[in-house]
Scaffold this motif. Sequence first.
Motif, PDB file in Angstrom:
ATOM      1  N   ASP A  59       1.129  -1.617  -0.196  1.00 31.61           N
ATOM      2  CA  ASP A  59       0.117  -0.055  -0.050  1.00 31.61           C
ATOM      3  C   ASP A  59       1.177   1.258   0.035  1.00 31.61           C
ATOM      4  O   ASP A  59       1.012   2.131   0.748  1.00 31.61           O
ATOM      5  CB  ASP A  59      -1.171   0.145   1.011  1.00 31.61           C
ATOM      6  CG  ASP A  59      -1.904   1.073   0.860  1.00 31.61           C
ATOM      7  OD1 ASP A  59      -2.122   1.587   0.103  1.00 31.61           O
ATOM      8  OD2 ASP A  59      -3.021   1.625   1.624  1.00 31.61           O
ATOM      9  N   LEU A  60       1.702   1.791  -1.294  1.00 34.86           N
ATOM     10  CA  LEU A  60       2.434   2.744  -0.822  1.00 34.86           C
ATOM     11  C   LEU A  60       2.645   2.506  -2.318  1.00 34.86           C
ATOM     12  O   LEU A  60       3.308   1.729  -3.176  1.00 34.86           O
ATOM     13  CB  LEU A  60       4.282   2.520  -0.395  1.00 34.86           C
ATOM     14  CG  LEU A  60       4.776   1.164  -0.245  1.00 34.86           C
ATOM     15  CD1 LEU A  60       6.263   1.669  -1.267  1.00 34.86           C
ATOM     16  CD2 LEU A  60       5.983   1.234   0.913  1.00 34.86           C
ATOM     17  N   MET A  61       3.230   4.029  -2.352  1.00 34.65           N
ATOM     18  CA  MET A  61       4.361   4.607  -3.782  1.00 34.65           C
ATOM     19  C   MET A  61       5.481   5.069  -3.208  1.00 34.65           C
ATOM     20  O   MET A  61       5.818   5.817  -2.178  1.00 34.65           O
ATOM     21  CB  MET A  61       3.403   5.508  -4.491  1.00 34.65           C
ATOM     22  CG  MET A  61       2.240   4.826  -4.904  1.00 34.65           C
ATOM     23  SD  MET A  61       1.299   6.498  -5.910  1.00 34.65           S
ATOM     24  CE  MET A  61       0.144   4.783  -6.233  1.00 34.65           C
ATOM     25  N   ILE A  62       6.299   5.343  -4.253  1.00 34.32           N
ATOM     26  CA  ILE A  62       7.774   6.446  -3.889  1.00 34.32           C
ATOM     27  C   ILE A  62       7.587   7.031  -5.295  1.00 34.32           C
ATOM     28  O   ILE A  62       7.500   6.819  -6.371  1.00 34.32           O
ATOM     29  CB  ILE A  62       8.797   5.307  -3.757  1.00 34.32           C
ATOM     30  CG1 ILE A  62       8.615   4.443  -2.702  1.00 34.32           C
ATOM     31  CG2 ILE A  62       9.943   6.293  -3.952  1.00 34.32           C
ATOM     32  CD1 ILE A  62      10.218   3.666  -3.302  1.00 34.32           C
ATOM     33  N   ILE A  63       7.742   8.298  -4.720  1.00 35.95           N
ATOM     34  CA  ILE A  63       7.729   9.472  -5.535  1.00 35.95           C
ATOM     35  C   ILE A  63       9.298  10.044  -5.313  1.00 35.95           C
ATOM     36  O   ILE A  63       9.993   9.800  -4.458  1.00 35.95           O
ATOM     37  CB  ILE A  63       7.004  10.817  -5.635  1.00 35.95           C
ATOM     38  CG1 ILE A  63       7.090  10.714  -4.562  1.00 35.95           C
ATOM     39  CG2 ILE A  63       5.142  10.171  -5.954  1.00 35.95           C
ATOM     40  CD1 ILE A  63       5.985  12.612  -4.526  1.00 35.95           C
ATOM     41  N   GLU A  64      10.018  11.079  -6.330  1.00 39.17           N
ATOM     42  CA  GLU A  64      10.542  11.502  -6.244  1.00 39.17           C
ATOM     43  C   GLU A  64      11.111  12.855  -7.177  1.00 39.17           C
ATOM     44  O   GLU A  64      10.200  13.059  -8.118  1.00 39.17           O
ATOM     45  CB  GLU A  64      12.302  10.887  -7.415  1.00 39.17           C
ATOM     46  CG  GLU A  64      12.368  10.851  -8.281  1.00 39.17           C
ATOM     47  CD  GLU A  64      13.390   9.898  -8.779  1.00 39.17           C
ATOM     48  OE1 GLU A  64      14.452   9.346  -7.889  1.00 39.17           O
ATOM     49  OE2 GLU A  64      13.765  10.063 -10.059  1.00 39.17           O
ATOM     50  N   ASP A  65      11.254  14.139  -6.881  1.00 44.58           N
ATOM     51  CA  ASP A  65      11.592  15.076  -7.515  1.00 44.58           C
ATOM     52  C   ASP A  65      13.051  15.419  -7.238  1.00 44.58           C
ATOM     53  O   ASP A  65      13.816  14.425  -7.178  1.00 44.58           O
ATOM     54  CB  ASP A  65      11.128  16.504  -6.886  1.00 44.58           C
ATOM     55  CG  ASP A  65      11.870  17.090  -5.497  1.00 44.58           C
ATOM     56  OD1 ASP A  65      12.894  16.405  -4.674  1.00 44.58           O
ATOM     57  OD2 ASP A  65      10.262  17.557  -4.818  1.00 44.58           O
ATOM     58  N   ALA A  66      14.010  16.421  -8.974  1.00 44.70           N
ATOM     59  CA  ALA A  66      14.698  16.653  -8.325  1.00 44.70           C
ATOM     60  C   ALA A  66      15.791  16.173  -7.160  1.00 44.70           C
ATOM     61  O   ALA A  66      16.943  16.328  -7.477  1.00 44.70           O
ATOM     62  CB  ALA A  66      15.606  18.019  -8.729  1.00 44.70           C
TER      63      ALA A  66
END
Length: 140
Positions: A59-66
């Motif tokens: 039940d998770l997601m991983i996001i990234e920005d710079a």
Amino acid sequence: MAGQFIDTFWRKSFIGDLRRARKISENENQWSLMYDGKTHQFQYVWLQGLCIKIDKNADLMIIEDATGQAELQKCSRAVDAWSTNEGDYLMTAGKLLNTNSSDRIIVDTYKIQCFKTLSKQEINWPFEVVDISQRVYHYY
């Protein structure tokens, strides 16, 4: 009541900036962040980034920005969360849980908005964060 909720939000943020946040209250999950010589308190964060991992079983997601990565937990409570695909650009809002674990911050997710194309939202985000920081947090 609405004013209290808004005051607990650290407005538009880069993930990397939140690594400097420090927990000030275990019971209420209050955080503080020093910005331009002033301390700001908050509970909730608003982030945008590229989805790099989806794990429905966890039940998770991983996001990234710079600037870094954020693990979004309890994604299933957000409407249409699982219509997101890896590689999609998304906006999320939630309660900051941890800034010290491994290489990413952890957010208890309440809202996910997927932008299926990397159009204006991704390009505008850095400018929006800088603009809100200058206008809100550089008051005299």
